[in-house]
Design an enzyme around this catalytic site. Sequence first.
Site, short mmCIF file in Angstrom:
data_model
loop_
_atom_site.label_atom_id
_atom_site.label_comp_id
_atom_site.label_asym_id
_atom_site.label_seq_id
_atom_site.Cartn_x
_atom_site.Cartn_y
_atom_site.Cartn_z
CD GLU A 2 -12.89 18.54 3.88
OE1 GLU A 2 -11.96 18.94 4.60
OE2 GLU A 2 -12.84 17.48 3.23
CB VAL A 55 -0.60 -8.01 -2.51
CG1 VAL A 55 -0.50 -9.23 -1.60
CG2 VAL A 55 0.71 -7.23 -2.51
N GLY A 102 -0.41 4.39 0.28
CA GLY A 102 -1.19 5.51 0.82
C GLY A 102 -0.43 6.18 1.95
CG PHE A 103 -2.01 9.70 3.92
CD1 PHE A 103 -1.14 10.74 3.65
CD2 PHE A 103 -3.32 9.82 3.49
CE1 PHE A 103 -1.56 11.88 2.97
CE2 PHE A 103 -3.76 10.94 2.81
CZ PHE A 103 -2.87 11.98 2.55
N GLY A 117 0.81 -1.21 0.00
CA GLY A 117 0.00 0.00 0.00
C GLY A 117 0.84 1.25 0.00
#
Length: 267
Positions: free
Chosen positions: A195, A99, A33-34, A31
């Site tokens: 938002e 994966v 990502g963050f 992964g």
Amino acid sequence: MSAMLAETRRDEATAVVEAPHRERKRVVIIGGGFAGLAAAHALRYSDAELVLIDRRNHHIFQPLLYQVATAVLSPSEIAAPIRQLEATQRNVTVLLAEVTGIDIASHTIEASSPGIGVRKLGFDYLVVATGMRPSYFGHDEFARYAPALKNLNDAETIRAKILGAFERAATTEDEGERARQMTFVLVGAGPTGVELAASLAQMVKVTLRDNFRRIDPAKASIILLDAGKRVLPTFAESLSRKVARHLDKLGVTVLPESKSRPSTSRA
């Protein structure tokens, strides 16, 4: 990298891809990502071999996806190549793959690379940072009509739906249909929903203000629904009240304690 990732022919059985006589420990991070990037960054000074695997070649700054959905930003402005890590962190190797399996007993993973096929990769330590899937709270049938906002495809789909609705509103002669096309319902008054609603209100009042002659985009109805009692339920009540007042000034109708009910109508 060629010593670590051997080529696997499509018609051959999956092979274990290993660097012979590996001296350093290998940490595989699934992964980009963050969480995955944070793990790689935290290990930047370690004496370990890091392999970061992601099925996409870019990292998305998810907090700004709502601005792509409302045409404030272009997709390229919130996406950065993951492979840049190899230029800035010497102990990282980036692998574009998905994966498909993990074998804890043998300390290997199976990964499918475009044009290569399935391969195996050994690890000493494994970090799984694959993120999460959108939840429709038991109503997965909603996904067909209401895309989530987790990736660039979602943001571009939402943007196309919004702009397409105004185009249809501008061409129809039916006032009822025009009002329907200019009604936008958002479900979920958490940070993303708030938002997106605020950015959509700004979009119809400013960005699209002079783009149409037959309709006034500012007359669009924006409705924000939530099953909870207030917007931003995980934040302090004082902040929630302030945000609710701001949304009201923007023309967003907030309907708390809204729950889905079964419908007999057909889409």
